[in-house]
Every structure is written in C-alpha cells, then in structure tokens.
Design an enzyme around this catalytic site. Structure first.
Site, PDB file in Angstrom:
ATOM      1  N   ASP A 277      -1.149   6.080  -2.024  1.00  0.00           N
ATOM      2  CA  ASP A 277      -0.229   4.953  -2.213  1.00  0.00           C
ATOM      3  C   ASP A 277       1.045   5.342  -2.964  1.00  0.00           C
ATOM      4  O   ASP A 277       1.648   4.526  -3.662  1.00  0.00           O
ATOM      5  CB  ASP A 277      -0.921   3.789  -2.966  1.00  0.00           C
ATOM      6  CG  ASP A 277      -2.143   3.292  -2.225  1.00  0.00           C
ATOM      7  OD1 ASP A 277      -2.138   3.359  -0.981  1.00  0.00           O
ATOM      8  OD2 ASP A 277      -3.090   2.832  -2.885  1.00  0.00           O
TER       9      ASP A 277
ATOM     10  N   GLN B  34      -3.905   9.311   2.141  1.00  0.00           N
ATOM     11  CA  GLN B  34      -4.502   9.463   0.808  1.00  0.00           C
ATOM     12  C   GLN B  34      -3.616  10.378  -0.051  1.00  0.00           C
ATOM     13  O   GLN B  34      -2.412  10.357   0.107  1.00  0.00           O
ATOM     14  CB  GLN B  34      -5.948   9.978   0.905  1.00  0.00           C
ATOM     15  CG  GLN B  34      -6.924   8.934   1.457  1.00  0.00           C
ATOM     16  CD  GLN B  34      -6.926   8.810   2.964  1.00  0.00           C
ATOM     17  OE1 GLN B  34      -7.118   9.782   3.659  1.00  0.00           O
ATOM     18  NE2 GLN B  34      -6.721   7.623   3.471  1.00  0.00           N
TER      19      GLN B  34
ATOM     20  N   LYS C  93       4.235   7.182   0.724  1.00  0.00           N
ATOM     21  CA  LYS C  93       4.378   8.131   1.846  1.00  0.00           C
ATOM     22  C   LYS C  93       5.008   7.445   3.053  1.00  0.00           C
ATOM     23  O   LYS C  93       5.868   8.016   3.727  1.00  0.00           O
ATOM     24  CB  LYS C  93       2.993   8.707   2.241  1.00  0.00           C
ATOM     25  CG  LYS C  93       2.334   9.518   1.135  1.00  0.00           C
ATOM     26  CD  LYS C  93       0.951   9.987   1.528  1.00  0.00           C
ATOM     27  CE  LYS C  93      -0.080   8.893   1.673  1.00  0.00           C
ATOM     28  NZ  LYS C  93      -0.415   8.183   0.427  1.00  0.00           N
TER      29      LYS C  93
ATOM     30  N   GLY D 164      -3.117   2.871   4.140  1.00  0.00           N
ATOM     31  CA  GLY D 164      -2.225   1.724   4.334  1.00  0.00           C
ATOM     32  C   GLY D 164      -0.838   2.185   3.943  1.00  0.00           C
ATOM     33  O   GLY D 164      -0.564   2.387   2.762  1.00  0.00           O
ATOM     34  N   HIS D 165       0.009   2.450   4.928  1.00  0.00           N
ATOM     35  CA  HIS D 165       1.349   2.975   4.670  1.00  0.00           C
ATOM     36  C   HIS D 165       2.363   1.873   4.958  1.00  0.00           C
ATOM     37  O   HIS D 165       2.484   1.429   6.095  1.00  0.00           O
ATOM     38  CB  HIS D 165       1.620   4.212   5.533  1.00  0.00           C
ATOM     39  CG  HIS D 165       0.695   5.353   5.235  1.00  0.00           C
ATOM     40  ND1 HIS D 165       0.710   6.542   5.913  1.00  0.00           N
ATOM     41  CD2 HIS D 165      -0.287   5.480   4.300  1.00  0.00           C
ATOM     42  CE1 HIS D 165      -0.213   7.343   5.414  1.00  0.00           C
ATOM     43  NE2 HIS D 165      -0.837   6.721   4.443  1.00  0.00           N
TER      44      HIS D 165
END
Ligand code: GDP
Ligand code: IMO
Ligand code: MG
Length: 443
Positions: free
Chosen positions: A14, A224, A17, A41-42
């Site tokens: 988080d 990650q 990225k 979750g990007h």
C-alpha cells in the site's frame, strides 16, 4: 537507452504503487504483474475518477497498453470478471489487451474456505490475511496439486482436471467437518469460467520475449511489498509469494537482464495492514491522526491500516534485497500538519544499535526504534509539483530520508492524483522514458 522498469513496494504494501505505475505507464507499452492475486488493491486517481486494481495491472487504464498476468500470479476467475465489469462500467475496456499466463494457478472457492479455517485455528497467532484464498492456492501449487489456467480447458469428465478437482475437494471434505462439497459442482464451475477466460490465455513468457525483441518497453508491477515477501518479509506474517525483484523472473519467465531499473515505492511514513511486527508503530493519537489524514484504510478489505514513522532500516533493507536504483516517496502531504517528525534510523537491541533489519522475529520483537527528530513544516505540500516549491523543512526531511536510506529519491508524491507529483531525478526517470514500440499483438 531504453530499459524495462520494475516498481516494487519497499515497506509492507500500500505504498502507492498503483499511482506510480500509472504515472510511468505512458512511457511503456506493456505492464506485467508477476505475483500475488486479488489480495492487492492498487488505487489510481485520475481527476474525479478513482480506479482500484486488484488482479489487473494498473497499466490497463491507458488505452493501447498491453497487460500481462504472469504465471506467478494466482487468479480467482470470478474476481477477475468482477474487476473487468467494474472497469467497463467506469469506461475502461479490457478487450484483447490482456494476456493471462496459461501457467498461472487458479483460486477456487475451497481455497477461500480453507484459509478462513486456517486463520481461525491460529487464534491470536493469526496472520490477518485478506481471506481471498491466496495462501491455499499457492500451497496447492507448491504441493504439486494445483490447478493451472490451461488445465481448465480439459472438458473430459474423466480427464485430469476432473480428477484433480475430485481429489482436492475430497481433501477439503476431510478437513472441513459438517459440510460436504460435491466436486462435480466445482468442476462444472471451473469449466464454465474457461469459456469466458479462454480468449485471454496464452504463453506470457513468449509474448514478453517477442514484445521486447520488437522494442517494447515493459513495466513490471509488484504487488504487496518487500516486508510481506514470503522469503524476505517478516515471516510468518507475510503473503505467500515473492513481491521482491526475484519474483519477476520466476513469475513471468523473463531473464534477469530484462530488468533495467528498479524503483522502490515508500511512504513518507509506514503502514501495515494485518498482524505482525511493525517496529515504528504508533498506538495513540498521532497514529490515529496519520490514519485519518492519510485515509489509511485497506483498498481491498477496508481494514484500518496500522501507522508508524518512516523506518529507514526497513527501506534500506528493501534497497539491498531488490537492488533498488531509486525510491519514490509518496504521501508527503499527509505529514503537513505535524510540528516535528521522528525518523527511525536504527533499532536498539540489548544496548546495541542495529542498522540492518534482523531476520529473527524474537530479536525484532525486542528491538526499540532509534529516532532522530526533524522539524515539521506545518504548511501544505499537498499538490506541490516542483521541488523548489516545497517548504525548506520538507526538503530537509526528504534529503535526510535519502541520506539514511542510502538511495536517491526519484519521485515525490504530494497527493493521490496523477498530477500531484514531483519528478526529482529527471536523469533517472529519463533513462526509463525513451519511446517504446508497441508490440504487434497479445496472443
Ligand atoms: P498500492 O497498493 O501500493 O497501490 O497503494 P494503495 O492504493 O493500496 O494505497 C495508497 C493510497 O494512497 C491510495 O488511496 C492512493 O490514492 C493514495 N495516495 C497515493 N499517493 C498519495 C499521495 O502522495 N498523497 C496522498 N494523500 N494520497 C496518496
Ligand atoms: P498491495 O499490492 C497490504 C497482507 C495481509 C496480511 C498478509 C497476508 O495493495 O500493496 P494474504 O491475503 O496475502 O495471504 O495476507 O499480507 N497483504 C497486504 N497488505 N497491501 C497488500 O497489497 C497486501 N496483500 C496482502 O493484510 O497481513
Ligand atoms: Mg494496496
């Protein structure tokens, strides 16, 4: 010189990225994910629109860019379809721009169920996973009983796919008391997803090799972060794949020389979601303040993220493990209201100061962060786009981060939007910005 860049999380995930991948995508024609799954979750903000990418590479938002899901990724077909539909509703069409490796492993419903049970069994030693079935799918892969995307093509009722599902479901039925799952239903579901998936499935390694031969530039998008890596992270409080740089070669079938530049992403502070050590964690009001001003709630699960100060021991470790050329420092604006900002430069352990991240969890648990405190700037940096427009204290903070982390800062992010960015090291980014040819086709 034209090189392929890797974008890798330098902390516990988080880090931002998605934003940085989106920013750099205009310089490449292919974006490839090499590990993880829809635990990621990007978030990408473009004007008023917000996109959250889970399985699809963040490059999908750019028209014409090809996106690859490598063999190192675990794919939940239902989650993928939902993501594709959500994007379509937001005006982004995947069409034939996606290629999923035929060797990627599949997540089936029993994986999620087994994970929830395993977590419950661990009690207060639980990992705090995303409950997406990621770990159990990788377990099956390593145990050589996994189901790969290409296996879903097998339509014979007495074929290898049916046999594998029958065995895996019967193992599940032994472990989970009380309920019986009928393997035939799982098999029928697996077959039905194949019809929708087939158009995107192919040899990702071959596609990448051919694209690179044709002059295409590739961005390798990590999920990650270094400290969640199965080998190099804070084991066992990690995910089940290699988000660090080595995962690119194994997770996509490309050679190490294909990686021309490695950019680490680090927040100007630290967060972690889930259980496990976080040496600079803040428990009181300041932690809550960081969480609220940084909107530190999981992009996948909505869980509150634990917050702490910037930990140079961690990011230095990420520099070593990944061979980072530079870092992007994100969320500088979140620190705007603070009068002073502590920065962790080492850990005190039994009277000694450690400057390298310890491998041993017991040693780590006994470590106290050593801080130096820098003055805050108490003025807005949000949205600043030029380094010289940052308050002098913010510049000093960044310069100190650079010095104690031992790597140049290439980018500073001052807001969630694409435009809220300062490119600090033009030279480094330039090297990664040469025009690249488009590959002819995905399959
Ligand atoms: P990722 O998983 O590494 O892509 O990061 P996430 O998307 O899970 O979390 C990063 C969050 O911070 C997202 O909500 C981004 O929109 C947001 N973000 C990224 N960069 C900045 C920044 O510089 N400032 C602020 N305030 N938010 C940012
Ligand atoms: P992105 O790509 C932050 C964490 C989970 C848990 C641990 C294991 O958005 O940075 P898993 O479901 O993977 O078996 O959970 O890893 N985790 C993440 N934390 N960002 C992520 O992805 C994460 N993906 C997994 O919270 O602690
Ligand atoms: Mg995230």
């Amino acid at each position: 010189m034209r090189v392929n860049i890797a974008v890798i999380g330098a902390q516990w995930g988080d880090e931002g990225k998605g934003k940085i991948v989106d920013l750099l995508t205009r310089h490449v024609s292919v974006v490839a994910r090499y590990q993880g799954g829809h635990n990621a979750g990007h978030t990408v903000n473009v004007g008023d629109a917000q996109f959250i990418l889970h399985l699809l590479p963040s490059g999908i938002l750019h028209a014409g860019v090809r996106c690859v899901i490598g063999n190192g990724v675990v794919v939940d077909p239902e989650a993928l379809f939902i993501e594709i539909e959500t994007l379509s509703r937001q005006g982004i069409e995947v069409d034939d721009r996606l290629l999923i490796s035929d060797k990627a492993h599949v997540i089936l419903p029993y994986h999620r169920e087994l994970e929830v049970l395993a977590e419950a069994r661990r009690g207060d030693r639980k990992i705090g996973t995303t409950s997406r079935g990621i770990g159990p799918s990788y377990e099956d892969k390593v145990a050589r009983r996994g189901i790969r995307i290409a296996d879903l093509a097998d339509g014979a009722d007495d074929g290898p796919l049916a046999a594998a599902i029958r065995e895996n479901v019967s193992a599940r039925n032994c472990v989970v008391g009380g309920t019986e799952v009928d393997w035939r239903a799982v098999y029928a579901e697996a077959r039905s997803v194949w019809e929708r998936l087939e158009r995107w499935v192919g040899d990702a390694s071959l596609f990448l090799a051919r694209s690179m031969d044709e002059g295409a530039c590739v961005l390798f998008e990590g999920a990650q972060g270094t400290m969640l890596d199965i080998d190099h992270g804070t084991y066992p409080f990690v995910t089940s794949s290699n988000g660090t740089v080595g995962g690119i070669c194994t997770g996509l079938g490309v050679g190490p020389k294909a990686i021309g530049g490695v950019l680490g992403i680090a927040k100007a502070y630290t967060t972690r979601v889930g259980e496990g050590p976080l040496p600079t964690e803040l428990h009181g009001d300041v932690g809550n303040q960081l969480r609220e001003s940084g909107r530190e709630y999981g992009a996948s699960t909505g869980r509150p993220r634990r917050c702490g100060w910037y930990d140079a021991v961690v990011v230095r470790y990420a520099v070593r493990v990944n061979g980072l050329d530079a870092i992007a420092v994100t969320k500088l604006d979140v620190l705007d209201a603070l009068h002073e900002i502590p920065l962790c430069t080492g850990y005190r352990y039994r009277g000694e100061v450690l400057t390298e991240f310890p491998s041993n969890g017991t040693v780590l648990a006994a470590c106290e962060p050593v801080y130096e405190t820098l003055p805050g700037w108490s003025s807005p940096t949000a949205g600043v786009r030029r380094y010289e427009d940052l308050p002098p204290e913010a510049q000093s903070y960044l310069e100190r981060i650079e010095a104690v982390t031992g790597v140049p800062i290439a980018i500073v992010s001052t807001g969630a939007d694409r435009a809220e960015t300062i490119v600090v090291r033009e030279g480094l980014i330039d090297r990664w910005q040469a025009d690249a040819a488009m590959p002819a086709s995905v399959s």
